[in-house]
Design an enzyme around this catalytic site. Structure first.
Site, short mmCIF file in Angstrom:
data_model
loop_
_atom_site.label_atom_id
_atom_site.label_comp_id
_atom_site.label_asym_id
_atom_site.label_seq_id
_atom_site.Cartn_x
_atom_site.Cartn_y
_atom_site.Cartn_z
N CYS A 257 30.40 50.29 44.89
CA CYS A 257 30.32 49.49 46.13
C CYS A 257 31.69 49.50 46.81
CB CYS A 257 29.96 48.03 45.84
SG CYS A 257 28.49 47.77 44.88
N VAL A 258 32.71 49.28 45.98
CA VAL A 258 34.06 49.20 46.51
C VAL A 258 34.44 50.50 47.19
CG1 VAL A 258 36.46 48.93 45.83
CG2 VAL A 258 34.71 47.51 44.77
#
Lengths: 176, 552
Positions: free
Chosen positions: A78-79
């Site tokens: 996600c990051v």
């Protein structure tokens, strides 16, 4: 029962069976599938607050192509995706693209720190107690929904995407 | 095929009649000449709706009216239902995992095929429901087509039956008497003694007992239909709910899809002592009892998930144990599971000046949404970053591995006398194990020699020891299901413990012909008949009344 009543009784019973049975079978056929909302479905509605204190509902974005991304700072793919979404947002903003990034019920400080470090300009929404994520039946993070201007889901992607993957899907979305 | 349905006695029978409704003479010409035992099913009455030229509706009706079809349907359903038991069904899993890969990973290729065929939700699949609907239809139609003709046949029985009807029963007596009048009277008296209902004419008699047992199967079917309808009724919105809630001790949690909240006031678990356990389980924690002291609230206003303060009203409370759910107006909360992993909630540490030994604080530090600045004497702590499950990422930067406080870490900026203007960072691990594992002092470098943040004693640590898992259920169909089953049971008992016995007697001059019929317990039937004959002056061995084919 004499012969004259026979036919109406037959018809009433068969109709009853057709109705009740049809309802029961129809329900199994059109039952809401256990999994993620899929293309063609209307995504579950939500109203969430943003990091800067505004309230945003999905409904407000009807008529616009929307990328709805669920993310958490605890999820490395996600990051990795966040700056890619930022670049895509810059690229397609002019064409009307909206990106909504729903944080997975993390606490204030975590989200603030994370977003500040990234320089993200699209709205960050705050889910509470996993409510929205539960209604979207997420099984994996990140998960991204590409929602068409007509309010229906165009595509769903579970897992991390490369920027090219996002770009390709956004282009398809903008064509609709 | 043309069939003459008019009997020689003058009675006009419906198509499909086997034995004349009036006199009982076999109608089929081939049958009429025979001497074999008669098929007495449904008293030889025609099934309803049997027509010479069926229309489409009749054909559909006749399909469901067939018991053979019903048996096939039941067999297919049984096979289908058994398929659902090969691997666990999807709905037993609580988590939102990816089912396709679960079946593949756990059960291999067969599991994958099982999932793809949809057998992982057999009992909700369209074909299974279709089979149930067809069985239900068959139940209604089979019963209706048989019970009405049977009712009519039994309700207006002709007393004097055809000779061949009597001769071809399974229990038969033929003989002669000098005084027919007296014979019938004595016979009738004895039959009445045995609780038979006797109707007679001058030259014939019908003695009948326990006719109601014939309705047993149909009452059973009515019960099953009620049962099936109740199961279908579960589809009505709000009739069924099956949710799971996770409630940490002391917390109040919203129950999804309802207006209710539940609070876990206190959780208790008792384990078996070692001497109570079999040898192979000794040393493991086996729960003997676990209990949630729960309070149920109804939400009056501000109930949304993002509402900070819902308005609650207490409606019920109960100490929930296994098999002792909290019940409130059809809503039931069952004890399902528990987790004894402690979860840190809040710590109250002190800031310690290592050089002077002075202590400042304590200050409250919540794991979730903590306050971001603290004034401690001359010092000021600013919370800069927090990590729920601290770890060092691939690029060497600190990251969090989850959103639950499993290994919390906090980065403060300490400002105050003797410290640099912009403050100096200090990382704090509330849990001793993390402090050691991540070498807190090393990370803090120089400042670690001058300051320390730590809790004084265990009383300054707040944590949740237990988390309870409750299963929330609503099943409004249940009373109807029990009603259906009760009706069905009554029907079964009626049909199983009573027998419909009938004796027909016919006098032709001096000749006596007696036939008797029952659906089971022929031994008792023959004994009744022999007793009646004895009373009328004829000694017979009950066994000699057997007309063949009777094993009981």
């Amino acid at each position: 029962m004499r012969g004259s009543a026979r036919r109406p009784v037959q018809i009433i019973i068969l109709l009853g069976v057709l109705l009740l049975g049809g309802y029961a079978i129809g329900k199994t056929l059109f039952a809401s599938k256990e999994g993620l909302p899929s293309p063609g479905d209307t995504p579950p509605a939500f109203t969430l607050s943003t990091l800067d204190g505004r309230t945003v509902s999905l409904e407000e974005y009807k008529g616009k192509p929307v990328v709805l991304n669920f993310w958490g700072s605890f999820c490395p793919p996600c990051v990795k995706e966040m700056p890619e979404f930022e670049r895509q947002y810059e690229k397609w903003k002019g064409e009307g693209l909206e990106i909504l990034a729903v944080n997975l019920s993390e606490d204030n400080l975590t989200v603030q720190n994370f977003v500040a470090g990234m320089g993200l300009t699209y709205p960050i929404l705050r889910d509470v107690d996993k409510d929205t994520e539960r209604r979207y039946k997420l099984r994996q993070y990140p998960t991204t929904f590409f929602i068409r201007p007509d309010g229906k889901i165009g595509e769903v992607y579970a897992g991390g995407m490369k920027e090219a993957d996002i770009d390709e899907r956004v282009q398809r979305l903008l064509k609709d | 095929m043309f069939q003459n349905t008019k009997c020689e006695c003058g009675h006009q029978n419906p198509t499909g009649t086997v034995l004349c409704e009036a006199c009982g003479k076999p109608l089929d010409e081939k049958e009429a000449g025979g001497t074999d035992l008669l098929e007495m099913r449904y008293d030889g009455a025609a099934r309803r709706s049997q027509k010479a030229d069926p229309s489409i509706i009749d054909q559909v009706w006749n399909f469901f009216s067939s018991v053979k079809i019903a048996v096939y349907l039941i067999i297919i359903t049984l096979i289908g239902a058994s398929l659902g038991t090969i691997y666990p069904q999807e709905d037993i899993f609580l988590s939102n995992m990816d089912m396709a890969s679960y079946y593949k990973d756990t059960y291999g290729t067969l599991g994958s095929i099982y999932y793809k065929l949809g057998l992982s939700h057999t009992y909700e699949s369209w074909w299974f429901i279709l089979l149930l609907v067809m069985i239900g239809t068959s139940l209604v139609i089979c019963s209706l087509d048989r019970v009405l003709p049977l009712y009519r046949a039994l309700n207006k029985q002709q007393i004097r039956k055809h000779e061949s009807f009597l001769q071809r029963q399974k229990a038969v007596y033929t003989g002669a008497t000098d005084n027919g009048e007296e014979f019938i009277a004595l016979f009738a008296k004895q039959a009445k003694k045995r609780h038979y209902k006797v109707t007679r004419t001058e030259d014939a008699l019908l003695a009948e007992k326990s006719r109601f047992s014939r309705w047993g199967p149909y009452i059973n079917h009515i019960g099953l239909i009620v049962f099936l309808l109740a199961v279908l009724a579960r589809a009505i919105p709000s009739w069924q709910l099956d949710e799971y809630v996770t409630v940490p001790e002391g917390d109040t949690v919203r129950i999804e899809n309802t207006d209710f909240f539940v609070k876990n006031e206190k959780f208790t678990v008792q384990y078996y002592k070692d001497e109570e356990l079999p040898a192979e389980l000794r040393g493991t924690n086996r729960a003997k009892l676990y209990r949630t002291d729960a309070v149920l609230y109804r939400c009056l206003a501000d109930c949304g998930p993002s509402s900070p303060e819902p308005k609650l009203e207490q409606v019920a409370s109960h100490d929930i144990e296994v098999n002792s759910p909290l019940e409130y107006k059809g809503l039931k909360l069952y004890q399902f599971d528990y987790d004894s992993t402690p979860v840190l909630r809040e710590v109250s540490p002190m800031l310690i000046d290592k050089q002077t030994g002075k202590q400042y604080g304590p200050f409250k530090l919540a794991m979730k949404n903590p306050q971001t600045s603290y004034e401690l004497g001359p010092y000021k702590l600013e919370l800069r970053q927090n990590f729920m499950e601290f770890a060092i990422g691939e690029d060497g930067k600190p990251i969090t591995k989850s959103r639950d406080p499993k290994a919390p870490a906090f980065i403060f900026l300490i400002k105050g006398p003797g410290l640099s203007e912009e403050g100096e960072p200090y990382i704090y691990f509330p849990m001793q194990k993390d402090k050691a594992a991540f070498s807190q002092d090393k990370l803090n470098k120089g400042i670690a020699d001058r300051f320390e943040i730590k809790v004084g004693s265990m009383t300054d640590v707040k944590f949740v020891e237990f988390t309870t898992f409750l299963n929330v259920r609503v099943d409004k169909a249940m009373p109807y299901i029990w009603t259906g089953l009760a009706i069905s049971m009554i029907g079964l008992i009626m049909g199983a413990y009573w027998q419909h016995r009938r004796i027909w007697l016919r006098l032709d001059g001096n000749a006596v012909t007696i036939g008797a019929h029952t659906n089971k317990n022929w031994y008792g039937m023959r004994a009744d008949l022999a007793a009646a004959l004895k009373a009328a002056g004829i000694q017979v061995d009950p066994k000699s009344l057997d007309n063949g084919g009777n094993r009981t």
